[in-house]
Design an enzyme around this catalytic site. Structure first.
Site, PDB file in Angstrom:
ATOM      1  N   SER A 183     104.535  27.896  34.156  1.00 36.00           N
ATOM      2  CA  SER A 183     103.101  27.668  33.950  1.00 36.00           C
ATOM      3  C   SER A 183     102.297  27.862  35.227  1.00 36.00           C
ATOM      4  CB  SER A 183     102.866  26.261  33.400  1.00 36.00           C
ATOM      5  OG  SER A 183     103.340  25.272  34.311  1.00 36.00           O
TER       6      SER A 183
ATOM      7  N   TYR B 107     115.788  30.484  25.148  1.00 31.25           N
ATOM      8  CA  TYR B 107     114.943  29.570  25.918  1.00 31.25           C
ATOM      9  C   TYR B 107     115.668  28.230  26.001  1.00 31.25           C
ATOM     10  CZ  TYR B 107     110.620  26.896  27.020  1.00 31.25           C
ATOM     11  OH  TYR B 107     109.679  26.081  27.581  1.00 31.25           O
TER      12      TYR B 107
ATOM     13  N   THR C 254     106.105  26.369  25.462  1.00 31.05           N
ATOM     14  CA  THR C 254     105.724  24.966  25.667  1.00 31.05           C
ATOM     15  C   THR C 254     104.316  24.859  26.239  1.00 31.05           C
ATOM     16  OG1 THR C 254     108.042  24.444  26.106  1.00 31.05           O
ATOM     17  CG2 THR C 254     106.415  22.811  26.769  1.00 31.05           C
ATOM     18  N   THR C 255     104.048  25.605  27.306  1.00 29.80           N
ATOM     19  CA  THR C 255     102.727  25.580  27.934  1.00 29.80           C
ATOM     20  C   THR C 255     101.644  26.040  26.967  1.00 29.80           C
ATOM     21  OG1 THR C 255     103.763  26.033  30.067  1.00 29.80           O
ATOM     22  CG2 THR C 255     101.397  26.423  29.909  1.00 29.80           C
TER      23      THR C 255
ATOM     24  N   GLY D 211     113.098  28.535  35.089  1.00 31.26           N
ATOM     25  CA  GLY D 211     111.895  27.988  34.477  1.00 31.26           C
ATOM     26  C   GLY D 211     111.395  26.672  35.027  1.00 31.26           C
TER      27      GLY D 211
ATOM     28  N   LYS E  85     115.800  32.124  29.566  1.00 28.27           N
ATOM     29  CA  LYS E  85     114.787  31.370  30.305  1.00 28.27           C
ATOM     30  C   LYS E  85     115.393  29.986  30.518  1.00 28.27           C
ATOM     31  CE  LYS E  85     110.008  29.637  30.023  1.00 28.27           C
ATOM     32  NZ  LYS E  85     110.197  28.199  30.215  1.00 28.27           N
TER      33      LYS E  85
ATOM     34  N   ASP F 107     109.394  25.581  38.077  1.00 26.60           N
ATOM     35  CA  ASP F 107     108.641  26.267  39.134  1.00 26.60           C
ATOM     36  C   ASP F 107     108.861  25.678  40.522  1.00 26.60           C
ATOM     37  OD1 ASP F 107     107.759  27.105  36.679  1.00 26.60           O
ATOM     38  OD2 ASP F 107     105.634  27.028  37.155  1.00 26.60           O
ATOM     39  N   GLU F 108     108.926  24.346  40.599  1.00 32.36           N
ATOM     40  CA  GLU F 108     109.037  23.700  41.900  1.00 32.36           C
ATOM     41  C   GLU F 108     110.417  23.882  42.540  1.00 32.36           C
ATOM     42  OE1 GLU F 108     109.247  20.396  38.716  1.00 32.36           O
ATOM     43  OE2 GLU F 108     108.313  22.356  39.022  1.00 32.36           O
TER      44      GLU F 108
ATOM     45  N   SER G  29     115.186  26.557  31.729  1.00 31.28           N
ATOM     46  CA  SER G  29     114.242  25.511  32.129  1.00 31.28           C
ATOM     47  C   SER G  29     114.958  24.169  32.238  1.00 31.28           C
ATOM     48  CB  SER G  29     113.081  25.424  31.134  1.00 31.28           C
ATOM     49  OG  SER G  29     112.314  26.608  31.172  1.00 31.28           O
TER      50      SER G  29
END
Length: 303
Positions: free
Chosen positions: A216, A142, A50-51, A197, A172, A199-200, A174
């Site tokens: 990312s 994913y 995606t990134t 996936g 993964k 990050d925060e 997310s």
């Protein structure tokens, strides 16, 4: 580049560098590899996801990027995972076969997102077709329901999947459904790699038992997140929280300004000094106002 090492720790979801006129810029990939390894301490990459605007690139462009990452990452990166998700099954199979042929460490595929699978069996059948084109390397699923719209629980998907897809290695994940993620850890962590996936939320996922992470922000906040992993491993939760709060402070700030793939390219450009160029339409380049404010915020981050 096939590696016997189990994928763990941080994996950077790579950004696709582009020239000012929107063509992929392969010439900076070597510099990008060195930056990740030396400046951020990140030695795993997830390419064409995606990134990386993978679905906005042509099949040929995706092959070229995969080849460049594998070539430039040789003897420097531990894992180069190539995302082969595509609009059609034939394209996904072609990309999977190519990734195996060039020596990628593994491949990853997403659920079909136009004609969507409605149950586990259909999804597994699709993923099995993709993975069969690369029988010698690991396959990762994913899971990103906010973009695919496919909400089949990963806990359900993993049950018995190894018998269907012998190369299946992990996920993964997310999504923010930590209940689903926790059940995956509880029932499958010994068998599969479970990479978070979002990050925060990484510290929360680590507490649940995540094997590692793909994201990312590890392109430009990899060093701080590696320190968080170290603190967590030493059971210093207070210090680990401080590092997570540091990442969260930056992301909370830029989310309010409008943050996505295009803005990520801008942040990576001013952080690394590597020109990432503009995004592909329909994404629009980050504004000057965003860049100035995000740059000032990044500079102000203090642990």
């Amino acid at each position: 580049m096939a590696s016997p090492k189990r994928l763990q720790g941080l994996t950077a979801a790579t950004i696709t560098p582009m020239t000012p006129d929107g063509e992929i810029n392969l010439s900076v990939i070597g510099q990008y590899v060195d930056y990740l390894v030396k400046e951020q301490g990140v030695k795993n990459v997830f390419v064409n996801g995606t990134t990386g605007e993978g679905l906005a690139l042509s099949t040929q462009e995706r092959k070229q990027l995969a080849e460049e990452w594998v070539t430039k990452g040789k003897n420097k990166l531990d894992h180069v995972i190539i995302h082969v998700g595509a609009l059609s099954l034939p394209e996904a199979k072609e990309l999977a076969k190519h990734a195996a042929a060039i020596g990628a460490s593994g491949i990853a595929g997403i659920a079909p997102f136009f004609f969507k699978p409605t149950n586990k069996d259909t999804l597994v059948a699709f993923l099995r077709e993709v993975a069969s084109e690369a029988p010698g390397i690991p396959f990762y699923y994913y899971h990103i329901p906010p973009l695919t719209g496919v909400k089949i629980r990963v806990e359900e998907l993993l049950d018995g999947i190894k018998e269907q897809i012998p190369t299946f290695q992990g996920v993964k994940f997310s999504d923010t459904d930590l209940l689903d993620f926790a059940q995956c850890v509880k029932n499958h962590k010994e068998q599969f790699v479970l990479l978070y996936g979002v990050d925060e939320h990484l510290l929360s996922a680590l507490a649940m038992g995540a094997s590692g992470a793909v994201g990312s922000t590890y392109n430009y906040l990899g060093k701080k997140n590696n320190l968080m992993l170290e603190a967590f491993a030493k059971q210093d939760l207070t210090l680990a929280q401080q590092y997570q709060f540091c990442t969260g402070e930056f992301l909370s700030f830029v989310f309010k300004l409008g943050f996505g793939v295009a803005q990520t390219k801008a942040v990576m450009t001013f952080t690394s000094g590597i020109p990432m160029g503009p995004p592909r339409l329909p994404l629009l380049s980050a504004s000057v106002d965003f860049i100035e404010k995000a740059k000032a915020k990044m500079a102000s981050l203090i642990l």
